[in-house]
Design a protein around this motif. Structure first.
Motif, short mmCIF file in Angstrom:
data_model
loop_
_atom_site.label_atom_id
_atom_site.label_comp_id
_atom_site.label_asym_id
_atom_site.label_seq_id
_atom_site.Cartn_x
_atom_site.Cartn_y
_atom_site.Cartn_z
N LEU A 40 0.88 -1.16 0.00
CA LEU A 40 0.00 0.00 0.00
C LEU A 40 0.92 1.22 0.00
O LEU A 40 1.37 1.68 1.05
CB LEU A 40 -0.90 -0.02 1.24
N LYS A 41 1.23 1.68 -1.23
CA LYS A 41 2.25 2.72 -1.37
C LYS A 41 1.85 4.04 -0.72
O LYS A 41 0.73 4.51 -0.93
CB LYS A 41 2.52 2.96 -2.86
N GLY A 42 2.78 4.61 0.03
CA GLY A 42 2.57 5.94 0.61
C GLY A 42 1.75 5.95 1.88
O GLY A 42 1.37 7.02 2.36
N ALA A 43 1.47 4.76 2.45
CA ALA A 43 0.73 4.73 3.71
C ALA A 43 1.60 5.34 4.82
O ALA A 43 2.82 5.34 4.74
CB ALA A 43 0.35 3.30 4.07
N SER A 44 0.93 5.85 5.86
CA SER A 44 1.65 6.44 6.99
C SER A 44 1.26 5.69 8.25
O SER A 44 0.56 4.69 8.20
CB SER A 44 1.28 7.91 7.13
N MET A 63 -6.49 11.62 9.25
CA MET A 63 -5.24 10.91 8.95
C MET A 63 -5.49 9.45 8.59
O MET A 63 -4.89 8.90 7.66
CB MET A 63 -4.29 10.98 10.15
N ARG A 66 -6.98 9.20 5.11
CA ARG A 66 -6.00 9.30 4.01
C ARG A 66 -5.46 7.91 3.67
O ARG A 66 -5.34 7.54 2.50
CB ARG A 66 -4.85 10.24 4.40
N LEU A 70 -6.00 5.67 0.00
CA LEU A 70 -4.95 5.03 -0.81
C LEU A 70 -5.39 3.64 -1.26
O LEU A 70 -5.15 3.23 -2.39
CB LEU A 70 -3.64 4.93 -0.01
N LEU A 110 -9.72 16.50 3.33
CA LEU A 110 -9.03 15.71 2.30
C LEU A 110 -9.03 16.44 0.95
O LEU A 110 -8.16 16.20 0.11
CB LEU A 110 -9.68 14.32 2.15
N VAL A 113 -5.92 17.96 -0.13
CA VAL A 113 -4.85 17.12 -0.67
C VAL A 113 -5.39 16.28 -1.85
O VAL A 113 -4.85 15.22 -2.17
CB VAL A 113 -4.24 16.19 0.42
N GLY B 136 6.02 10.67 8.56
CA GLY B 136 4.81 9.88 8.30
C GLY B 136 4.66 8.73 9.29
O GLY B 136 3.60 8.12 9.38
N PRO B 159 7.48 0.19 1.94
CA PRO B 159 6.83 0.97 0.86
C PRO B 159 5.78 1.94 1.37
O PRO B 159 4.71 2.07 0.80
CB PRO B 159 6.20 -0.13 -0.01
N THR B 160 6.11 2.61 2.46
CA THR B 160 5.21 3.59 3.07
C THR B 160 5.71 4.98 2.71
O THR B 160 6.40 5.14 1.70
CB THR B 160 5.25 3.41 4.60
N THR B 161 5.42 5.98 3.54
CA THR B 161 5.99 7.31 3.32
C THR B 161 7.51 7.27 3.37
O THR B 161 8.17 8.16 2.85
CB THR B 161 5.51 8.30 4.41
N TYR B 164 8.32 6.44 -0.18
CA TYR B 164 7.69 7.44 -1.06
C TYR B 164 7.45 8.74 -0.29
O TYR B 164 6.32 9.10 0.03
CB TYR B 164 6.36 6.91 -1.60
N TYR B 167 4.65 11.59 -0.41
CA TYR B 167 3.33 11.56 0.23
C TYR B 167 3.30 12.36 1.54
O TYR B 167 2.23 12.61 2.08
CB TYR B 167 2.92 10.11 0.54
#
Lengths: 304, 193
Positions: A40-44, A63, A66, A70, A110, A113, B136, B159-161, B164, B167
């Motif tokens: 899950l690309k870009g998860a925080s 948060m 968001r 994704l 949201l 963004v 993040g 493969p999180t913040t 990347y 983000y």
């Protein structure tokens, strides 16, 4: 076996950044049971329900939303391996699906963004997918074992935020709605060839949640210590969990308990994915068990 | 229980003063807590099932029943300035067992939100905000872990913040919308100088 069920793997913080063996094991062991976990690309961070939820629930909702968006963009349901993450990701998804006012509030933020929460996906804990015979199931787990953990006694720590509060939860299986004396994890432990062991006050919290670990570490560890005392009474080879934050509290916590209270337990603590990995023939190296604060050696000697 | 070494100062003071001191009632406090928590503390009949289910109760002066009573009576100052407010581990045992179908845990979360509006907040909560704003992650990666990940056949950064970072800007925008980072920085600076 071909993986038939695909999920966006929401990692959280502690699994990938402190116990990477949990991440590696979850991916490999699930594949053998027909579950494909894709990034899950870009998860925080989920974000941490204790810290963020205590400060401002509105930020907490936005948060978490968001992260949900994704996965919505991938049109894929989420699977995760941490009870704390479940509390944030599952519960916020559930709240936003059922409360228009919350959803509108979140979407207003949201928009800044270029995102919109739509409520089109579901969130699952990997443990519930493993237990579900429609997805994997105890029988399939048993069949996947090549290195049975025979001769070991293992106790389960369920943790709080997957199953509690039960009045909000919507599990497919009634067994998972038992928050006073559940045994579905014990079934999954037995499937690996180990003997599941009951102990006093099993459902007691690990002590770490709600920001208490950071606010008052002695208070937090005193709860952990009570659990460890009860576990010591029944004589086990390992404790298994389904939450990396609970795992951190029991594993690194034992070192802190030794420093602060002088009590020594040397109890190996393994996430169920790590345990499943060992039973499916993964080596301790493939699970990075050397990163654990408490040595897993005594347990490994019995199963390897 | 082990000696309370390292306890926050406010908690030490609280432990010396066990009297339930009176305070002006604010009926609006009851309403606000009910709004934020989305639960029904006014239904409480003070049975104490919550406190008897609480893992923090046997090892501190924290009493969830008392906090629910304060909500019902509108004892805002007493509730929000009590350092015990931060001893709830959010295990939800009280919520699971409440015979009046209240979620006492969620009233605690609501009261913590209201305390934060008065700048009452343990510093460790704010440090998590700073960490997430920066990377993040509340618990970020480190070099030892990166090396271990590579050995496992994983990417050095997940493969999180972390992998990347493009983000992170979106996360910062969300946090800034609520002025959370700004307030966290200010409160930490005031506390630590």
């Amino acid at each position: 076996m071909d993986a038939k069920h695909t999920y966006a793997f929401y990692l959280g913080c502690i699994a990938p950044n402190r116990y990477p063996g949990v991440e590696a094991a979850a991916i490999k062991t699930s594949k053998k049971l027909g579950i494909d976990l894709v990034p899950l690309k870009g998860a925080s961070c989920c974000p941490a329900p204790g810290a963020f939820g205590s400060i401002d629930l509105n930020v907490f909702y936005a948060m978490a939303a968001r992260n949900l968006v994704l996965a919505e963009q991938m049109k894929t349901d989420i699977a995760l391996v941490c009870n704390g993450c479940y509390k944030s990701i599952w519960e916020v998804n559930h709240k936003l699906k059922h409360n228009d006012d919350l959803r509108d509030g979140v979407n207003e933020v949201l928009k800044e963004v270029d995102m919109e929460y739509k409520g089109t996906i579901n969130v699952y804990h990997l443990a519930e997918l493993l237990y579900d015979p429609m997805i994997a199931g105890v029988e399939k787990i048993r069949e996947s074992v090549t290195n049975p953990l025979t001769g070991t006694r293992i106790a389960v720590h369920y943790g709080c935020h997957l199953i509690k509060p039960k009045k909000d939860r919507e599990f497919a299986h009634q067994e998972m709605l038992n928050t006073e004396g559940p045994t579905w994890m014990e079934e999954m432990v037995a499937a690996l060839g180990a003997e599941p062991v009951e102990y006093r006050y099993k459902m007691l919290c690990c002590g770490a949640g709600g920001g208490v670990r950071g606010y008052d570490i002695v208070h937090s560890l005193d709860i952990t210590n009570e659990k460890l005392l009860n576990l010591k009474d029944v004589g086990i080879d390992a404790l298994t969990d389904i939450c990396p934050f609970c795992q951190l509290q029991f594993d690194r916590g034992q070192i802190e308990i030794q420093e602060k209270f002088g009590a020594v337990y040397n109890l190996p603590v393994l996430h169920y994915s790590e345990l499943l990995g060992l039973a499916q023939g993964m080596s301790p190296q493939e699970l990075a068990l050397d990163l654990h604060g408490i040595s897993c050696e005594p347990f490994l000697q019995k199963v390897l | 229980m082990a000696k309370a070494k390292g306890y926050p100062e406010a908690l030490e003071t609280k432990l010396r003063d066990r009297a339930l001191h009176a305070d002006d009632s604010n009926p609006q406090f009851t309403k606000t807590v009910e709004e934020i928590s989305r639960t029904i503390p006014h239904m409480c009949f003070q049975c104490g099932t919550c406190t008897s289910s609480c893992p923090s109760a046997p090892r501190s002066s924290y009493r969830i029943r008392k906090f629910v009573r304060r909500v019902v009576l509108g004892l805002e100052n007493e509730a929000l300035t009590d350092p015990d407010l931060w001893l709830c581990t959010t295990c939800y045992s009280c919520t699971d067992r409440c015979p009046r179908d209240i979620a006492p845990t969620d009233t605690i979360m609501a009261m913590r939100n209201l305390a934060f509006k008065r700048d009452i907040i343990p510093i460790n909560f704010l440090k998590t905000v700073q960490a997430i704003y920066k990377s993040g992650h509340g618990v970020p990666n480190n070099d030892v872990n990166r090396a271990a990940r590579v050995k496992l056949g994983l990417t050095a950064d997940p493969p999180t913040t972390h992998m990347y970072p493009e983000y992170i800007k979106g996360i910062q925008k969300i946090i800034d919308h609520y002025k959370l980072k700004e307030n966290a920085d200010r409160i930490i600076k005031e506390a630590e100088g």
